[in-house]
Enzyme design. Structure first.
Site, mmCIF file in Angstrom:
data_model
loop_
_atom_site.group_PDB
_atom_site.id
_atom_site.type_symbol
_atom_site.label_atom_id
_atom_site.label_comp_id
_atom_site.label_asym_id
_atom_site.label_seq_id
_atom_site.Cartn_x
_atom_site.Cartn_y
_atom_site.Cartn_z
ATOM 1 N N HIS A 58 -32.909 21.103 10.876
ATOM 2 C CA HIS A 58 -31.848 20.216 10.403
ATOM 3 C C HIS A 58 -32.230 19.793 8.988
ATOM 4 C CE1 HIS A 58 -34.784 17.226 11.768
ATOM 5 N NE2 HIS A 58 -34.185 16.364 10.953
ATOM 6 N N ASP B 223 -36.737 21.497 -3.107
ATOM 7 C CA ASP B 223 -35.275 21.574 -3.127
ATOM 8 C C ASP B 223 -34.776 22.882 -2.526
ATOM 9 O OD1 ASP B 223 -32.722 20.531 -3.644
ATOM 10 O OD2 ASP B 223 -32.603 21.644 -5.531
#
Length: 137
Positions: free
Chosen positions: A39, A79
């Site tokens: 997730h 990122d």
């Protein structure tokens, strides 16, 4: 002494689980965060440095340098990555927000100090309701 904070953002996936536990144990402790398919979060990172203002520049640290340090040693590594699988400084560690904040602090500290400032804290916001702040060892 003055404190200066820089905010950056990154998106990353992770899951909380212990390899030696059963799926049921992981589910009981970590709930939905142990989803086998991962997730993700849209994180906000607040890096606070402190020090004396340089009388020649008026800075505690040049913000361009601070941005470069944060991006090079943290954002570029996190990122759009999987914290558990892709991030070198998180290998073998629990990918909780708490541990991530501690490890981000350790990544940044020597580089901030090399520019004459002191790393005061790292605040990592995981959701609008959950954040952690680490002040170092």
């Amino acid at each position: 002494m003055i404190y200066l904070t820089r905010r950056e953002r990154f998106n990353a996936a992770h899951k909380l689980y212990r390899e030696g536990w059963t799926s049921a144990q992981n589910e009981a402790v970590f709930g939905k965060c142990s989803n086998p398919n991962w997730h993700g979060h849209n994180y906000e990172l607040f890096v606070t440095v402190k020090g004396e203002v340089n009388p020649e520049t008026g800075f505690v640290i040049d913000l361009k340098e601070l941005k470069n340090i944060i991006n090079t040693y943290v954002i570029d590594k996190l990122d759009h990555r999987n914290v558990n699988l892709d991030v070198d400084f998180m290998q073998g560690k629990m990918a909780s927000t708490e541990v991530l904040a501690i490890e981000i602090f350790h990544q940044l500290k020597p580089h901030v100090e090399a520019h004459g400032a002191t790393l005061h804290s790292v605040r990592l916001v995981e959701t609008e309701n959950n954040s952690v702040e680490y002040f170092g060892d």
